[in-house]
Design a protein around this motif. Structure first.
Motif, mmCIF file in Angstrom:
data_model
loop_
_atom_site.group_PDB
_atom_site.id
_atom_site.type_symbol
_atom_site.label_atom_id
_atom_site.label_comp_id
_atom_site.label_asym_id
_atom_site.label_seq_id
_atom_site.Cartn_x
_atom_site.Cartn_y
_atom_site.Cartn_z
ATOM 1 N N HIS A 249 68.347 29.521 -13.893
ATOM 2 C CA HIS A 249 67.578 30.711 -14.525
ATOM 3 C C HIS A 249 68.568 31.513 -15.221
ATOM 4 O O HIS A 249 69.658 31.263 -15.567
ATOM 5 C CB HIS A 249 67.485 31.920 -13.321
ATOM 6 N N PHE A 250 67.871 32.563 -16.042
ATOM 7 C CA PHE A 250 68.442 33.676 -16.929
ATOM 8 C C PHE A 250 67.840 34.744 -16.857
ATOM 9 O O PHE A 250 66.744 34.958 -16.442
ATOM 10 C CB PHE A 250 68.495 33.061 -18.390
ATOM 11 N N PRO A 251 68.755 35.783 -16.920
ATOM 12 C CA PRO A 251 68.276 37.308 -16.902
ATOM 13 C C PRO A 251 66.989 37.841 -18.210
ATOM 14 O O PRO A 251 67.149 37.036 -18.958
ATOM 15 C CB PRO A 251 69.424 38.281 -17.070
ATOM 16 N N TYR A 275 59.668 32.485 -12.754
ATOM 17 C CA TYR A 275 60.276 33.841 -12.470
ATOM 18 C C TYR A 275 60.736 33.638 -11.133
ATOM 19 O O TYR A 275 60.069 33.094 -10.161
ATOM 20 C CB TYR A 275 59.571 34.957 -12.182
ATOM 21 N N HIS A 276 62.215 33.994 -10.747
ATOM 22 C CA HIS A 276 62.886 33.739 -9.688
ATOM 23 C C HIS A 276 62.708 35.262 -8.864
ATOM 24 O O HIS A 276 63.559 36.306 -9.244
ATOM 25 C CB HIS A 276 64.415 33.500 -9.865
ATOM 26 N N SER A 318 67.105 25.518 -6.139
ATOM 27 C CA SER A 318 65.948 26.575 -6.621
ATOM 28 C C SER A 318 65.213 25.838 -7.603
ATOM 29 O O SER A 318 64.079 26.171 -7.794
ATOM 30 C CB SER A 318 66.789 27.752 -6.935
ATOM 31 N N MET A 319 66.028 24.504 -8.093
ATOM 32 C CA MET A 319 65.417 23.787 -9.343
ATOM 33 C C MET A 319 64.513 22.626 -8.719
ATOM 34 O O MET A 319 63.305 22.506 -9.401
ATOM 35 C CB MET A 319 66.383 23.313 -10.324
ATOM 36 N N GLU A 368 73.904 22.262 -3.844
ATOM 37 C CA GLU A 368 72.589 22.032 -3.487
ATOM 38 C C GLU A 368 72.718 22.155 -1.900
ATOM 39 O O GLU A 368 73.308 21.438 -1.084
ATOM 40 C CB GLU A 368 72.145 20.520 -3.926
ATOM 41 N N SER A 369 71.774 22.864 -1.420
ATOM 42 C CA SER A 369 71.884 23.375 -0.024
ATOM 43 C C SER A 369 70.746 22.731 0.931
ATOM 44 O O SER A 369 70.791 23.138 2.098
ATOM 45 C CB SER A 369 71.665 24.923 0.082
ATOM 46 N N THR A 370 69.929 21.838 0.558
ATOM 47 C CA THR A 370 68.979 21.165 1.355
ATOM 48 C C THR A 370 69.314 19.876 1.604
ATOM 49 O O THR A 370 70.326 19.385 1.355
ATOM 50 C CB THR A 370 67.529 21.524 0.586
#
Length: 632
Positions: A249-251, A275-276, A318-319, A368-370
Motif C-alpha cells: 500500500h502507499f499513502p 483502498y486499505h 493484506s495482499m 504473513e500472519s495467516t
C-alpha cells in the motif's frame, strides 16, 4: 517554446518489456539521469503518465513554472514522457506538473523513480547520482554461503530514528550509525540488522510504512551515498542487511503515487481493491503490467545498487486476500468465487522468482500472519517463493503463555508445544518485533509476571527458549537489554538502563545466545527441518518443564535443552538421553553474570537408567524460571 531537447534512453526492446511488465531495471531508464548529449551535460527525465495531456519539469531552476520545460510523449503508446534539459546537474530540485486529459485535472508530483528527495515536510525530488566506491567485495563474494538458510539468522530489528539520538535529541546520521550501530551489533554478535523502512516517507508516526519515495533513502539521516556507506560498513564487519519493504500500500499524499496523472495509475481503480481501510492508504494494481514492473524494479534496485541481502516484505496477508479487513459487501470474490487476490499472488511469485534468479545469496522474508499455505516454498512447487516467513502464531502463543502466573502455566503448556505441530510447514523466523512493544502492549519485560527478579528471569527464559526453538530469530531493539517502557519512535532507547545489573544481565545473555546460535551447528543447520528437532518430553505439565534435542548434520554435536517455566528450581530432574558418556553445560540462563541465582550444572555423567523411552538418562538441575543447554 520548450527548452527540452528530444532524447531517449529507451530502446524498442525496453518499451516492449515495459508494456508486458517484464522490464525489471526501470530505474536505469525512468526518473532523472545526469547524461551528456552532443557534448552538453544535463539531465534526462522520463516519467510514465499515459493519461497526461502535457508533462512539464518544474523546479528551483525555473521558478516552478510549467511553461518552458515540457517533455515529449513517446509515439509508441507506452505513455512515457521524456526529454533532455541541458545544464541541469546533480542537486537540482524538481517535480512533474501533469495536465491530464481526464477533465483537465492538474497534478504536481514527485518523481516515482527519484534517487533522492527533500527532507520532509518538503516534497521535491532531487537529481542525484549517489555514487559510492564499494569495499564489501569479500562479503558479496561469500554471501551465497553465509546468507544461506542453513546458516544463523540472529536479526536485530532497528528503527534508525530512535535507536540512539544525539544529546539535543537530533537524529544520528547514516555515517554516525556506521560507527555506533555497527560497533554495537558486532559486539552483540547479531548476524544481521533489519531496518524498518528507510525509503522516503512524509509522516514520522507511520514509522516509514507509508512510502512516497520508493527509490530514495530518507534524507532524515543524510544522503543516499551515506546510506550506502552504512551498508558497506556493516558488510565489512560481516553483518548482513535486511530492509523492510512495502509493496502492499502507499499513502494518498498529494505529491505521491496516488491519482498520479489524473487517473488511477498505480492504485487499483475499484476502491474495494484499491483502498486499505485500516491504514487509510491506496493499494497497488497488481494486475497492471507497468505497476508490476515498477515494484519488481524497486526490489531489484535495492538489491542491486545498495547491496541489500534481503527484503522483509510487509503486510503480505493484506495482499493475498480480497476480504482482508473488510466486512461483507465491501469486497468482491475472484473469478472462482473465493477470497484470494489472484493478481497479487501472481505478482508475489514473479517478484520472488525474479530476484532470486538475479541475485545469489539474498533472502525474501514474508511478514504473513495467516495460514496461507506454502508461503516459503518454491514457486515451481506451487508456493509463493519466499525464503522465510515470520512465525506470528508462535510469537502470539508464546507471549500469551509467558504473561500467565507460573502457578497456572501447567494448565497452558499446549501454548508452547503446539508450535511443534506446524514448525516445519514453512521456513519460519521467530519475531519479537516492534509491533509487540507499542500501542499499550507494554515492553517485553513488563509483560512478564512476578516481582522484579522474576520479570527478568522470565525474560531471560523467553529469549533462551526462543533461540533453542527451531527457526531463525529476530529481536527488536531495546528488547536485548530489557527496555522497561514501550518503544517511542520520537526518542532514543533508554540506554541509561544498562547502568543497572539486571538490564546489563539481559544484554549479556542475548550476546551469548547469539554466540551459541552461531557456534553450535545444531541450532542452525537444520533449523527449518523436522530432522533438526526432537522432543525428549513435552508432557510434564505438572512441573511446567520442557526438554528437547536440537540436531545438526553431525549427531555427535547434538545439544540438549531443559526449560523450567516455574520459579521453583528442579534439582535432580531426570531426563532421557540417546547417548552414553558425559554432558557439559554450555549455557545457563540463570548464571550470575545474567542476574540469575547461579544454579549451574558443570559436567554430568549419564547412567544406564531408562527414561523417556531412552536407554540412558541423566539428572540435571534446572534453575528457577531458567533454561539450560548441554552438549555431548
Amino acid at each position: 517554446m520548450t527548452k527540452v531537447v528530444p532524447h531517449s534512453l529507451f530502446s524498442d526492446f525496453d518499451i516492449d518489456l515495459f508494456k508486458s511488465g517484464k522490464h525489471f531495471k526501470l530505474y536505469e531508464k525512468l526518473g532523472s539521469h545526469v547524461v551528456e548529449v552532443d557534448g552538453v551535460k544535463g539531465t534526462y527525465f522520463a516519467v510514465w503518465a499515459p493519461t497526461a495531456r502535457t508533462v512539464s519539469v518544474i523546479g528551483d531552476f525555473n521558478g516552478w513554472s510549467d511553461s518552458e520545460y515540457q517533455l515529449y510523449v513517446r509515439w509508441d503508446g507506452s505513455g512515457i514522457w521524456e526529454g533532455f534539459i541541458p545544464d541541469l546537474v546533480e542537486g537540482t530540485l524538481y517535480k512533474y506538473r501533469i495536465h491530464s486529459n481526464n477533465h483537465g485535472v492538474v497534478t504536481e508530483k514527485a518523481d516515482p523513480f527519484a534517487k533522492s528527495c527533500e527532507h520532509p515536510p518538503k516534497t521535491a525530488s532531487i537529481v542525484w547520482d549517489a555514487s559510492h566506491n564499494w569495499k564489501d567485495k569479500e562479503w558479496m563474494g561469500s554471501r551465497k554461503e553465509t546468507n544461506a538458510l542453513d546458516k544463523p539468522y540472529a536479526v536485530y530489528e532497528v528503527h534508525l530514528g530512535s535507536w540512539k539520538r544525539k544529546f539535543d535529541n537530533e537524529f544520528m546520521s547514516y555515517r554516525d550509525l556506521a560507527v555506533d550501530l555497527v560497533a554495537y551489533v558486532k559486539d552483540m554478535n547479531f548476524t544481521h540488522v533489519e531496518f524498518m523502512p528507510i525509503m522516503e516517507y512524509p509522516y514520522d508516526p507511520s514509522w516509514g510504512y507509508q512510502l512516497t519515495g520508493y527509490f530514495a533513502p530518507t534524507s532524515r539521516f543524510g544522503k543516499a551515498e551515506d546510506f550506502k556507506f552504512l551498508v558497506d560498513t556493516l558488510h565489512q564487519n560481516n553483518i548482513g542487511v535486511i530492509l523492510d519493504w512495502v509493496p502492499s500500500h502507499f499513502p494518498e499524499d498529494a505529491h505521491g503515487l496516488g491519482f498520479f496523472d489524473g487517473s488511477h495509475l498505480y492504485e487499483h481503480p475499484d476502491r474495494r481493491r484499491g483502498y486499505h481501510p485500516d491504514w487509510k492508504s491506496l493499494i497497488f494494481n497488481y494486475g497492471r503490467n507497468e505497476v508490476r514492473a515498477f515494484l519488481i524494479s524497486n526490489a531489484m534496485y535495492w538489491l542491486d545498487h545498495y547491496h541489500i541481502d534481503g527484503l522483509r516484505v510487509d503486510a503480505v496477508a493484506s495482499m493475498l486476500y480480497l476480504d482482508y479487513s473488510r466486512e461483507e459487501g465491501e469486497w468482491e470474490p475472484n473469478i472462482y468465487g473465493n477470497n484470494e487476490n489472484l493478481e497479487a499472488i501472481s505478482f508475489i511469485r514473479e517478484l520472488n522468482e525474479t530476484v532470486y534468479s538475479n541475485f545469489e545469496g539474498i533472502q525474501m522474508i514474508a511478514e504473513e500472519s495467516t495460514s496461507f499455505s506454502m508461503v516459503s516454498k518454491p514457486v515451481n512447487m506451487g508456493g509463493l517463493g519466499f525464503g522465510m516467513k515470520w512465525m506470528m502464531g508462535w510469537m502470539h502463543d508464546t507471549l500469551e503463555y509467558f504473561k500467565k502466573d507460573p502457578l497456572y502455566r501447567k494448565f497452558h503448556q499446549n501454548d508452547l508445544t503446539f508450535s511443534a505441530t506446524y514448525a516445519f510447514t514453512e521456513n519460519f523466523m521467530l519475531p519479537f518485533s516492534h509491533d509487540e512493544v507499542v500501542y499499550g502492549k507494554q515492553s517485553l519485560l513488563y509483560r512478564m509476571p512476578g516481582d522484579e527478579w522474576q520479570r527478568f528471569a522470565n525474560l531471560r527464559l523467553l529469549f533462551g527458549y526462543m533461540y533453542t526453538h527451531p527457526g531463525a530469530n529476530l529481536i527488536f531493539m531495546g528488547g536485548e537489554f530489557g527496555q522497561s517502557s514501550e518503544w517511542d519512535f520520537q526518542n532514543s532507547l533508554d540506554w541509561h538502563l544498562l547502568e543497572f545489573d539486571f538490564h546489563k544481565g539481559i544484554q549479556n545473555l542475548v550476546r551469548d545466545l547469539n554466540t551459541l546460535y552461531k557456534e553450535y551447528p545444531a541450532l542452525h543447520e537444520k533449523q527449518f527441518s523436522a530432522e533438526g528437532f526432537q522432543w525428549i518430553d513435552y508432557g510434564d505439565h505438572e512441573n511446567s518443564v520442557l526438554t528437547y534435542i536440537r540436531k545438526g548434520h553431525d549427531t555427535k554435536k547434538d545439544i540438549y535443552i531443559a526449560c523450567n517455566f516455574t520459579p521453583n528450581p528442579k534439582k535432580k530432574y531426570r531426563i532421557g538421553i540417546p547417548i552414553t558418556g558425559s554432558l557439559k553445560e554450555i549455557f545457563n540462563s540463570d548464571a550470575l553474570k545474567y542476574g540469575g541465582s547461579g544454579l549451574e550444572n558443570g559436567t554430568l555423567k549419564t547412567s544406564k537408567n531408562p527414561w523417556h523411552g531412552y536407554e540412558n538418562s541423566v539428572e540435571v538441575s534446572i534453575p528457577p524460571l531458567g533454561m539450560v543447554v548441554f552438549s555431548q
